[in-house]
Design a protein around this motif. Structure first.
Motif, mmCIF file in Angstrom:
data_model
loop_
_atom_site.group_PDB
_atom_site.id
_atom_site.type_symbol
_atom_site.label_atom_id
_atom_site.label_comp_id
_atom_site.label_asym_id
_atom_site.label_seq_id
_atom_site.Cartn_x
_atom_site.Cartn_y
_atom_site.Cartn_z
ATOM 1 N N SER A 160 -1.379 -13.927 12.156
ATOM 2 C CA SER A 160 -0.758 -12.666 12.246
ATOM 3 C C SER A 160 -0.378 -11.843 11.246
ATOM 4 N N TRP A 161 0.380 -10.846 11.070
ATOM 5 C CA TRP A 161 0.151 -10.002 10.134
ATOM 6 C C TRP A 161 0.069 -10.288 8.338
ATOM 7 N N GLY A 162 -0.618 -9.797 8.013
ATOM 8 C CA GLY A 162 -0.256 -10.791 6.469
ATOM 9 C C GLY A 162 -0.939 -12.105 6.594
ATOM 10 N N ASP B 88 -9.629 1.845 5.014
ATOM 11 C CA ASP B 88 -8.446 1.957 4.693
ATOM 12 C C ASP B 88 -7.233 2.147 5.205
ATOM 13 N N GLN B 89 -7.435 2.240 6.988
ATOM 14 C CA GLN B 89 -6.674 3.089 7.947
ATOM 15 C C GLN B 89 -6.177 1.402 8.256
ATOM 16 N N ALA B 90 -6.929 0.474 8.330
ATOM 17 C CA ALA B 90 -6.042 -1.122 9.039
ATOM 18 C C ALA B 90 -4.737 -1.832 8.137
ATOM 19 N N TYR B 91 -3.638 -0.645 8.597
ATOM 20 C CA TYR B 91 -3.100 -1.388 7.553
ATOM 21 C C TYR B 91 -2.591 -3.072 8.063
ATOM 22 N N SER B 92 -2.731 -3.259 9.162
ATOM 23 C CA SER B 92 -2.390 -4.530 10.199
ATOM 24 C C SER B 92 -2.998 -5.446 9.375
ATOM 25 N N PRO C 229 -8.942 -1.255 0.857
ATOM 26 C CA PRO C 229 -7.974 -1.620 1.368
ATOM 27 C C PRO C 229 -7.267 -0.676 1.487
ATOM 28 N N HIS C 230 -5.995 -1.391 2.171
ATOM 29 C CA HIS C 230 -4.452 0.354 2.562
ATOM 30 C C HIS C 230 -3.860 -0.210 1.678
ATOM 31 N N HIS C 231 -4.433 0.131 0.829
ATOM 32 C CA HIS C 231 -3.553 0.482 -0.780
ATOM 33 C C HIS C 231 -3.839 2.343 -1.427
ATOM 34 N N ARG C 232 -2.602 2.781 -1.305
ATOM 35 C CA ARG C 232 -2.902 4.299 -1.775
ATOM 36 C C ARG C 232 -3.401 4.508 -2.934
ATOM 37 N N ILE C 233 -3.186 3.857 -3.909
ATOM 38 C CA ILE C 233 -3.367 3.975 -5.220
ATOM 39 C C ILE C 233 -5.167 4.143 -5.218
ATOM 40 N N ASN D 120 9.672 9.092 5.325
ATOM 41 C CA ASN D 120 8.456 8.336 5.730
ATOM 42 C C ASN D 120 7.497 8.008 4.573
ATOM 43 N N PHE D 121 6.581 7.460 5.354
ATOM 44 C CA PHE D 121 5.917 6.352 4.921
ATOM 45 C C PHE D 121 4.964 7.758 3.892
ATOM 46 N N ASP D 122 4.539 7.938 3.221
ATOM 47 C CA ASP D 122 3.522 9.002 2.161
ATOM 48 C C ASP D 122 2.207 9.266 3.368
ATOM 49 N N ARG D 123 1.665 10.523 2.319
ATOM 50 C CA ARG D 123 0.355 10.423 2.367
ATOM 51 C C ARG D 123 -0.519 9.605 1.882
ATOM 52 N N MET D 124 -1.953 9.272 1.439
ATOM 53 C CA MET D 124 -2.759 8.869 0.829
ATOM 54 C C MET D 124 -2.973 9.687 -0.324
ATOM 55 N N GLU D 125 -1.683 9.509 -0.948
ATOM 56 C CA GLU D 125 -2.232 9.962 -2.753
ATOM 57 C C GLU D 125 -1.837 9.479 -3.820
ATOM 58 N N ASN E 276 -5.570 -4.285 6.440
ATOM 59 C CA ASN E 276 -6.239 -4.919 4.983
ATOM 60 C C ASN E 276 -5.633 -3.985 4.425
ATOM 61 N N GLU E 277 -4.000 -4.869 4.257
ATOM 62 C CA GLU E 277 -3.354 -3.407 3.420
ATOM 63 C C GLU E 277 -2.990 -5.158 1.860
ATOM 64 N N VAL E 278 -2.014 -4.048 1.181
ATOM 65 C CA VAL E 278 -2.217 -5.689 -0.152
ATOM 66 C C VAL E 278 -0.503 -5.349 -0.138
ATOM 67 N N GLY F 23 1.103 -1.270 0.083
ATOM 68 C CA GLY F 23 -0.438 -0.321 0.323
ATOM 69 C C GLY F 23 1.016 1.228 -0.145
ATOM 70 N N ASP F 24 2.310 1.189 0.180
ATOM 71 C CA ASP F 24 3.220 2.497 0.346
ATOM 72 C C ASP F 24 3.742 2.434 -1.240
ATOM 73 N N TYR F 25 4.773 3.217 -0.655
ATOM 74 C CA TYR F 25 5.065 3.687 -2.244
ATOM 75 C C TYR F 25 6.794 3.203 -2.241
HETATM 76 O O1 9MR Z 1 1.533 2.906 5.002
HETATM 77 C C1 9MR Z 1 1.952 2.089 5.595
HETATM 78 C C2 9MR Z 1 2.198 0.938 5.500
HETATM 79 O O2 9MR Z 1 2.350 0.205 4.078
HETATM 80 C C3 9MR Z 1 2.817 -0.132 6.784
HETATM 81 O O3 9MR Z 1 2.263 -1.379 6.189
HETATM 82 C C4 9MR Z 1 2.117 0.483 8.001
HETATM 83 C C5 9MR Z 1 3.082 -0.140 9.013
HETATM 84 O O4 9MR Z 1 4.680 0.190 8.690
HETATM 85 O O5 9MR Z 1 2.822 1.342 8.061
HETATM 86 C C6 9MR Z 1 1.754 2.556 7.022
HETATM 87 O O6 9MR Z 1 1.753 3.596 7.746
HETATM 88 C C7 9MR Z 1 1.152 4.531 8.730
HETATM 89 C C8 9MR Z 1 2.032 4.877 9.757
HETATM 90 O O7 9MR Z 1 3.236 3.701 9.878
HETATM 91 C C9 9MR Z 1 1.320 5.025 11.403
HETATM 92 N N1 9MR Z 1 1.005 6.474 10.715
HETATM 93 C C10 9MR Z 1 0.134 6.487 9.755
HETATM 94 C C11 9MR Z 1 0.306 5.540 8.102
HETATM 95 C C12 9MR Z 1 -0.774 5.336 7.579
HETATM 96 O O8 9MR Z 1 -1.434 4.923 7.993
#
Ligand code: 9MR
Ligand code: G3I
Length: 600
Positions: free
Chosen positions: A466-468, A571-575, A525-529, A264-269, A577-579, A190-192
């Motif tokens: 666990s995660w994933g 979509d905030q539930a990265y632990s 999903p926690h997927h920025r795109i 750092n992790f990017d915004r949701m853009e 609902n990320e991909v 979900g990150d870049y």
């Molecule tokens: O978006 C990030 C995701 O890809 C990672 O798996 C996750 C855990 O490292 O972190 C996400 O980013 C969050 C950050 O950890 C805390 N601030 C909010 C970010 C976006 O939800």
């Protein structure tokens, strides 16, 4: 549920949407929401947590046609033992004997109906295609045009033509003005950002699917710019990432950067909106080893296409050996992000993939290099680092990947090699034998760890969640299908199919965990795109992370603390609902393996 309404819209994809909009939910019926091959096992579970039923009730399979024909009648049975999490017995509908192709739903009069499903040959073709195409949608550095990306067309993000060398990098001989170029590759998740350790296992896993099931992929046309070049599209897609990986190696010394990331992790853009500086971070031993494993396994797989890719196979071979040699002289540079941040600026807070135990990486990489080079210098490392127990593969535990490679290798190609003594051949044979035994032993352990509540291997142990966790279900499937390849015993295939059913809906949450597929499927999903693209539907084909009682994202509103229910489509539930690229890879493997092993 208003079936006449359904009938009027025909048997198209919109069917699924109509089911969701209907008033009546599916009750507690938990089943694969896609379908079944005609002669495969077909089981639906009535979750006692939600289903007030009792056994001996009749159930019916009804055709989704204007006559609503009843095509099968059965009786619910209690599951053999209580569900490990709800601690209650569930009920089970077995309609394996129904083999007639068609669109159906399951009905328990007065209690509820299931989501629709199909029975047909190769029922997972569309899911498999989407699971591979998901990688295309996560490509960095290039425009995705409407011709290939349809409504998910977007501008290129992250050219990565100016990547800063972070101060954690001891030396970077090939940099110009303290920057380098490393365009391309897939976004991790979900990150870049782009991480070598995770790219490594992803590429190795996808290549294994291609190697084991070439006929499944020969005809899989993804509709990507590289299609029609005479290579399987899965390989075309993998090459997009491999070419990036090659740029992460310092040609001067063979060392490999751990990751290419923003601080750092990017915004949701959208990707093209992210203008943050990007860095390559510290060369590490894990990165070098996982890079060497992936590039050498690619060189091995590419041998079959050598004349189509002049030069690439050789580049991969050389890169792999160079990375190995770097690792030999830097055997324990682990990535410890906190320690690194105490000494360097800017601080880096993105994914760490910081594995501290590298024994399994040494083993898997030595195996791959031995198979590629036939150089006996790798034998002692394999012997020394062979894991005592195998675990299912994960980004931090790749021992099973090495064992899979070794157990499937044949003696062919090892005869008459200069410099090999009879003892060397004996050592290799013994190592192969024990690798094979270890893979089969792991598969046997899996077939014995069943959650009786859902009749699935997945969830047979609480640590599965666990995660994933969904990737654990898929990776268990990879091990099981490898044991099936090695032994042809149906028990492994049937157990793997149970996990496939789990991922498509036969689980406590009731979700089909693949975006864009099934009737109840992740929409957020926690997927920025997917979040930023202004298109309602998420990018299809991604397996989301899945239930994880760790709930590290701190999102409020999880339906339950129970391990198997710790999932929320938010979509905030990265632990949960990320991909992620490493989660789709064993999913691709499992889908291809089940397709190839379909009972006729
Ligand atoms: O978006 C990030 C995701 O890809 C990672 O798996 C996750 C855990 O490292 O972190 C996400 O980013 C969050 C950050 O950890 C805390 N601030 C909010 C970010 C976006 O939800
Ligand atoms: O290994 C322990 C296990 O022994 C223990 O029983 C279990 C209990 O929860 O925890 C296990 O460790 C967890 C580990 O994942 C398992 O793989 C950690 O708690 C957990 O924090 C760790 O999560 C990792 C996560 O990053 C946070 O670092 C995930 O594996 C990993 O897939 C994920 O990867 C992220 C990248 O950093 C950034 N990009 C997105 C990607 C996917 O979310």
């Amino acid at each position: 549920m208003t079936f006449p309404l359904l009938l009027s819209i025909g048997l198209s994809c919109s069917l699924h949407a109509q089911f969701l909009n209907a008033d009546e939910p599916a009750g507690g019926i938990r089943a694969n929401q896609i379908g079944y091959a005609p002669y495969s096992t077909k089981i639906a579970i009535m979750d006692s947590y939600l289903f007030p039923g009792q056994h001996k009730l009749p159930f019916y399979i009804i055709a989704l046609n204007q006559f609503a024909d009843t095509v099968f009648r059965g009786e619910l049975q209690s599951t053999p033992a209580a569900d490990l999490y709800a601690k209650k017995v569930n009920y089970l509908a077995d309609f394996s004997k129904l083999s007639r192709e068609g669109h159906y739903y399951l009905s328990i009069p007065g209690q509820g109906v299931s989501y629709p499903f199909i029975i047909q040959q190769n029922p997972f073709d569309a899911v498999l295609k989407a699971a591979v195409k998901a990688y295309y949608y996560n490509r960095a550095s290039m425009d995705l045009t409407a011709r290939y990306a349809g409504r998910w067309a977007r501008k290129a993000g992250h050219p990565d033509t100016i990547v800063y060398i972070h101060s954690s990098v001891a030396s970077a001989a090939h940099s110009k003005n303290n920057t380098l170029r490393a365009p391309g590759g897939w976004y991790d998740a979900g990150d870049y950002n782009k991480y070598i350790v995770n790219s490594g296992i992803t590429v190795s896993t996808l290549l294994e699917a291609l190697t084991d099931y070439p006929s499944v992929f020969a005809s899989l046309d993804l509709g990507i710019p590289e299609s029609d070049k005479g290579l399987p599209d899965l390989l075309n897609e993998i090459l997009y990432n491999l070419r990036w990986m090659l740029k992460m190696q310092d040609p001067a010394d063979g060392g490999v950067y751990h990751k290419l990331t923003s601080a750092n992790f990017d915004r949701m853009e959208m990707p093209q909106s992210d203008q943050a500086k990007r860095y390559v971070i510290q060369k590490t031993t894990a990165a070098a080893l996982d890079f060497a494993a992936a590039t050498s396994s690619a060189a091995r797989s590419l041998a079959a296409y050598r004349n189509k890719l002049p030069g690439l196979t050789d580049s991969l071979r050389q890169a792999a050996v160079k990375a190995w040699d770097w690792a030999k002289t830097h055997p324990l540079v682990v990535y410890d992000q906190d320690a690194m941040n105490r000494k360097n600026r800017p601080k880096i807070t993105t994914g760490a993939y910081g594995d501290k135990n590298l024994q399994d990486e040494w083993y898997q990489t030595a195996v791959s290099l031995l198979l590629m080079t036939k150089d006996k210098r790798y034998l002692p490392v394999i012997a020394h680092d062979a894991p005592e127990h195998l675990n299912i593969p994960s980004w931090s535990d790749v021992g099973a990947v090495g064992a899979i490679w070794l157990s499937k290798a044949t003696a062919k190609g090892f005869e008459n090699i200069q410099g090999w003594s009879a003892e060397d051949h004996h050592t290799l044979a013994a190592l192969q034998q024990s690798a094979k035994a270890a893979v089969i032993h792991l598969a046997d352990q899996l077939t014995q760890q069943i959650n009786p509540g859902f009749s699935t291997v997945m969830g047979g142990r609480a640590t599965d969640f666990s995660w994933g966790s969904n990737s654990s279900a898929a990776n268990q499937g990879w091990i099981l299908m490898t044991a099936y390849l090695l032994t042809h015993k149906n028990i492994y295939r049937d157990a793997a199919l149970g996990n496939l059913d789990y991922l498509l809906g036969r689980n406590a949450t009731g979700y089909c965990f693949v975006t864009g597929f099934g009737s109840l499927s992740p929409l957020h999903p926690h997927h920025r795109i997917s979040i930023a693209d202004d298109i309602e539907d998420p990018i299809p084909g991604f397996l989301v992370g899945g239930p994880n009682p760790g709930r590290q994202d701190g999102v409020k509103g999880y339906p339950s603390k129970r391990a198997d229910l710790s999932y929320i489509d938010n979509d905030q539930a990265y632990s949960v609902n990320e991909v992620a690229i490493n989660w789709n890879a064993p999913w691709v493997y499992l889908l291809a393996a089940i397709t190839a092993a379909e009972k006729k």
